[in-house]
Design a protein around this motif. Structure first.
Motif, PDB file in Angstrom:
ATOM      1  N   ARG A  94      -4.380  13.577  -8.250  1.00  0.00           N
ATOM      2  CA  ARG A  94      -3.187  13.613  -7.609  1.00  0.00           C
ATOM      3  C   ARG A  94      -2.965  14.008  -6.404  1.00  0.00           C
ATOM      4  NH1 ARG A  94       1.363  10.851  -7.545  1.00  0.00           N
ATOM      5  NH2 ARG A  94       2.494  11.689  -5.898  1.00  0.00           N
ATOM      6  N   ASP A  97      -4.375  11.511  -4.093  1.00  0.00           N
ATOM      7  CA  ASP A  97      -3.558  10.162  -3.718  1.00  0.00           C
ATOM      8  C   ASP A  97      -2.542  10.833  -2.850  1.00  0.00           C
ATOM      9  OD1 ASP A  97      -4.750   8.579  -5.662  1.00  0.00           O
ATOM     10  OD2 ASP A  97      -3.364   9.113  -7.197  1.00  0.00           O
ATOM     11  N   ASP A  98      -2.080  12.257  -2.773  1.00  0.00           N
ATOM     12  CA  ASP A  98      -1.076  12.749  -1.851  1.00  0.00           C
ATOM     13  C   ASP A  98      -1.707  12.600  -0.401  1.00  0.00           C
ATOM     14  OD1 ASP A  98       0.598  13.233  -3.915  1.00  0.00           O
ATOM     15  OD2 ASP A  98       0.166  15.528  -4.315  1.00  0.00           O
ATOM     16  N   THR A 115       9.574   4.884  -2.459  1.00  0.00           N
ATOM     17  CA  THR A 115       9.620   4.858  -4.037  1.00  0.00           C
ATOM     18  C   THR A 115       8.802   3.623  -4.636  1.00  0.00           C
ATOM     19  OG1 THR A 115      11.845   3.756  -3.739  1.00  0.00           O
ATOM     20  CG2 THR A 115      11.701   5.998  -4.233  1.00  0.00           C
ATOM     21  N   THR A 150       6.381   2.137  -3.225  1.00  0.00           N
ATOM     22  CA  THR A 150       4.690   2.496  -3.314  1.00  0.00           C
ATOM     23  C   THR A 150       4.310   3.420  -3.984  1.00  0.00           C
ATOM     24  OG1 THR A 150       5.135   3.630  -1.240  1.00  0.00           O
ATOM     25  CG2 THR A 150       4.791   1.308  -0.905  1.00  0.00           C
ATOM     26  N   GLU A 151       5.108   4.328  -4.552  1.00  0.00           N
ATOM     27  CA  GLU A 151       5.271   5.721  -5.412  1.00  0.00           C
ATOM     28  C   GLU A 151       4.416   6.654  -4.402  1.00  0.00           C
ATOM     29  OE1 GLU A 151       2.792   4.323  -8.851  1.00  0.00           O
ATOM     30  OE2 GLU A 151       4.683   4.446  -9.804  1.00  0.00           O
ATOM     31  N   PRO A 202       7.133  10.158  -6.133  1.00  0.00           N
ATOM     32  CA  PRO A 202       7.197   9.632  -7.498  1.00  0.00           C
ATOM     33  C   PRO A 202       8.875   9.794  -7.789  1.00  0.00           C
ATOM     34  CG  PRO A 202       5.407  11.444  -7.389  1.00  0.00           C
ATOM     35  CD  PRO A 202       6.366  11.155  -6.014  1.00  0.00           C
ATOM     36  N   LEU A 203       9.009   8.973  -8.657  1.00  0.00           N
ATOM     37  CA  LEU A 203      10.678   8.804  -8.927  1.00  0.00           C
ATOM     38  C   LEU A 203      11.358   9.899  -9.474  1.00  0.00           C
ATOM     39  CD1 LEU A 203      12.420   6.417  -8.579  1.00  0.00           C
ATOM     40  CD2 LEU A 203      12.073   5.873 -11.297  1.00  0.00           C
ATOM     41  N   GLU A 204      10.463  10.800 -10.281  1.00  0.00           N
ATOM     42  CA  GLU A 204      11.031  12.205 -10.653  1.00  0.00           C
ATOM     43  C   GLU A 204      11.344  13.217  -9.524  1.00  0.00           C
ATOM     44  OE1 GLU A 204       6.749  12.557 -11.610  1.00  0.00           O
ATOM     45  OE2 GLU A 204       8.062  11.013 -11.836  1.00  0.00           O
TER      46      GLU A 204
END
Length: 423
Positions: free
Chosen positions: A6, A9-10, A52, A54-55, A58-60
């Motif tokens: 994660r 990715d960030d 959103t 492309t994430e 994150p949606l949350e």
């Protein structure tokens, strides 16, 4: 492993997030993006979709980024203002003012006082939207040059809206996010706002001295200038309902320690439950674009904040001697940013560094008063200019700057001195 993946990715998405952020705020600065039919709200919405889809966010986290109490308060007061617009209250107030036997300078002073007082409760944008067309007709009827009065309306609405935590969207945001006391802020802001209004009257009166009258038309009775579009009839019952709810809410904000957003929503609900006024008419006057803009900016700013870059930038500035957490640098930055990207985006950007007890009132005053500098500095200014254009009155940037620049510099100086002595 999942946590490490994660984080990787960030890091990989950081350049993309920064690119989206820069493009969004470039759109704020330019009012859109070159070669695209997008306004500021459209640019922000496009940025949110990019983040959103492309994430990159994150949606949350999208839902966590949105501050619902601010949106609820903003929506509720849009409903209350819609009630008064449909009741014809704002137009009636200006019409009654135009019927008074006042000299041009005294009429200017009365207009400034009324516009500022109403803007402190019902939002500067709404006041200008509803009052400008009627004000033009009043000036035509009295053979007065509308220009100083229209600019006074915009300046007074902006300044007056700084008096409370419900006068404009950025003050609502600051009040809700920083949990500012409504009464304490009103007490602190009343002096710089009051002095600012007096100075505004003095500047406009001095610059207009001897040039109050129009020479290109003959005066007409006010009755001959009234139209249903520009001069709505006063509905006493609907107006009374709106004013009663607004007064009750204002008193509640001062004396009751309940969440302001919930009280405001309750007031809006009372107005929506009407036997005569259909809800679609009231909801049709809601500024949905502004609500979408707010939601989008919450999300875009949150995405950038998650990269850690703003924190690093603030730390670097602090190390070089420009500490944004301190009142003076924050005041200057707020003024500059508000004129670059508009006051709502500027305040959202600066909220993370608003850690000093004075930061909330400081941001509210400096960002709002900065709106008078240029036409594009405030939506209220643009509304007045557009209303003038529809009646054949041209207000260019020079006309506005001739009054807006001295008014802004004077009111900013008054606010800075007041905040300094109020610490």
């Amino acid at each position: 492993m999942h946590s490490h993946s994660r984080q990787t990715d960030d890091v990989r998405m950081t350049p993309f997030i920064v690119t989206v952020f820069v493009l969004v705020y470039l759109g704020m600065l330019l009012g859109g993006l070159p070669f695209l039919q997008l306004d500021r709200t459209g640019v922000v919405l496009l940025g949110v979709i990019a983040l959103t889809a492309t994430e990159a966010l994150p949606l949350e986290q999208v839902w966590q980024a949105i501050h619902l109490p601010t949106l609820a308060l903003l929506f509720a007061f849009m409903v209350i203002s819609a009630q008064l617009r449909l009741g014809g209250f704002y137009g009636w107030a200006v019409g009654r003012l135009g019927e008074l036997d006042l000299s041009p300078p005294m009429l200017l002073g009365a207009l400034i006082a009324i516009a500022a007082g109403l803007a402190a409760v019902f939002s500067n944008d709404i006041i200008c939207l509803a009052m400008a067309p009627v004000l033009i007709e009043v000036c035509f009827a009295r053979q007065l040059d509308p220009l100083p009065y229209l600019l006074a309306l915009a300046c007074a609405a902006n300044i007056g809206s700084a008096a409370t935590l419900i006068g404009n969207p950025q003050n609502m945001l600051l009040g809700e996010m920083l949990r500012l006391s409504f009464a304490d802020y009103l007490l602190m802001a009343s002096i710089p706002v009051g002095l600012g209004l007096l100075v505004t009257w003095g500047i406009i009166a001095a610059l207009t001295r001897g040039r109050w009258q129009r020479s290109d038309s003959s005066p007409k009775p006010l009755e001959q200038t009234r139209t249903d579009e520009n001069w709505p009839q006063l509905d006493r019952w609907q107006t009374a309902k709106g004013l009663t709810v607004a007064t009750a809410l204002f008193a509640g904000f001062l004396f009751v320690h309940w969440p302001r957003a919930l009280m405001a929503l309750a007031g809006a609900a009372l107005l929506l439950t009407s036997r005569r006024l259909h809800s679609y008419r009231m909801l049709g006057l809601i500024d949905w674009q502004l609500l979408v803009l707010f939601i989008g900016l919450f999300i875009v700013n949150h995405a950038l904040q998650q990269t850690g870059l703003p924190t690093q930038a603030v730390a670097a500035l602090g190390a070089s001697g420009f500490d944004l957490h301190a009142p003076a640098p924050l005041f200057v930055t707020s003024f500059l940013l508000s004129n670059l990207v508009s006051n709502v985006p500027a305040v959202m950007l600066l909220l993370p560094v608003a850690t000093d007890p004075l930061s909330g009132p400081l941001l509210a005053l400096s960002s709002t008063l900065a709106g008078n500098l240029l036409i594009v500095g405030s939506i209220a200014n643009i509304i007045v200019v557009q209303a003038a254009e529809r009646r054949g009155i041209r207000i260019d940037w020079r006309d506005h700057a001739r009054i807006g620049v001295p008014v802004t510099l004077a009111t900013q100086a008054i606010a800075a001195i007041s905040l300094w002595f109020g610490r």
